[in-house]
Motif scaffolding. Structure first.
Motif: not given
Length: 271
Positions: A71, A73, A125, A127
């Protein structure tokens, strides 16, 4: 970030509320704009992530039931991004953390990164992390309105509206004769606008409420049709983000800086 600087100036002089408002947008599931206009709207909102000295995003990997998940962020709040760096990364990997910094981007940048990741079948990902206080505020409002508030896990936006006719309070923006619907990232901003409106028009103010919508749902709606009414939506950054935007702008030599970036509630008459 130039667009964010311009947006800071715009917010500082946002004007009156129109009591007549605009027609309701329903549940925001069938209205949209051309792609360039979607990007333009998202460009006005800052988000924050962590990068190294080369400007590369920091990928955090973790195991989820035996599967590795990577991920990057992005945070709605700069303070949250800094806390993540200070309270987690500096404890888990102080050597790496010492090379990192909080970097501002726009919501449009985040949106483009996600789209590019999908094209490449990216396994990372990207996020977007909301402010937890605003998530709790959204859950409370949804629960009070009879919805399943505890199930809300998105990025909340707060929209002042009229209850009976499903229309929205609007504000004018400088150098424009049009009225726009503010979608606030903070409940407190929406409450402040409604409070001003209620003082200026008590009878009409009694017919108002705050609607909670999910940012992802709004973005999806912006992309799903060609209804020009969607162009009336303005994403209104949090006060923290507004202060950050202003910090990027050159200081005025005249010393006539606006102290609050909130619309003044001076209702116009219904036509």
């Amino acid at each position: 970030m130039k667009s964010l600087v311009r947006w800071g100036a715009t917010l500082a002089i946002a004007g009156s509320v129109l009591s007549g408002a605009l027609p309701g947008i329903g549940n925001l599931q069938a209205i949209a704009l051309p792609q360039d206009q979607v990007v333009k709207k998202l460009q006005e909102v800052p988000v924050f992530t962590l990068t190294n000295a080369k400007g590369e995003f920091i990928v955090i990997s973790r195991d989820n039931q035996g599967k590795k998940i990577s991920q990057v962020g992005f945070f709605i709040s700069k303070q949250d991004a800094q806390k993540f760096l200070d309270n987690r990364l500096k404890k888990e990997n102080p050597q790496l953390a010492s090379t990192l910094q909080v970097r501002p981007l726009s919501l449009a940048d985040y949106y483009k990164i996600v789209l590019e990741g999908k094209k490449k079948s990216d396994s990372v990902f990207y996020t977007l992390v909301p402010t937890q206080q605003q998530v709790e505020s959204a859950r409370t409002l949804l629960t009070q309105s009879g919805q399943q508030g505890q199930q809300f896990n998105g990025i909340p936006l707060f929209v002042p509206k009229f209850k009976k006719d499903n229309s929205y309070l609007t504000i004018p923006l400088p150098q424009s004769n049009e009225r726009y619907i503010p979608f606030f990232f903070e409940k407190e901003q929406a409450v402040n606008l409604l409070d001003q409106f209620k003082k200026a028009a008590p009878q009409e103010g009694a017919n108002t409420e705050i609607q909670v919508v999910d940012l992802y749902g709004v973005i999806e709606a912006l992309n799903s049709s060609n209804d020009p009414g969607m162009n009336k939506i303005v994403l209104y950054p949090s006060q923290e983000s507004i202060n950050f935007i202003r910090s990027l702008a050159p200081q005025s030599s005249g010393g006539n800086q606006q102290q609050n970036a909130r619309p003044a509630a001076t209702p116009a008459k219904k036509k």
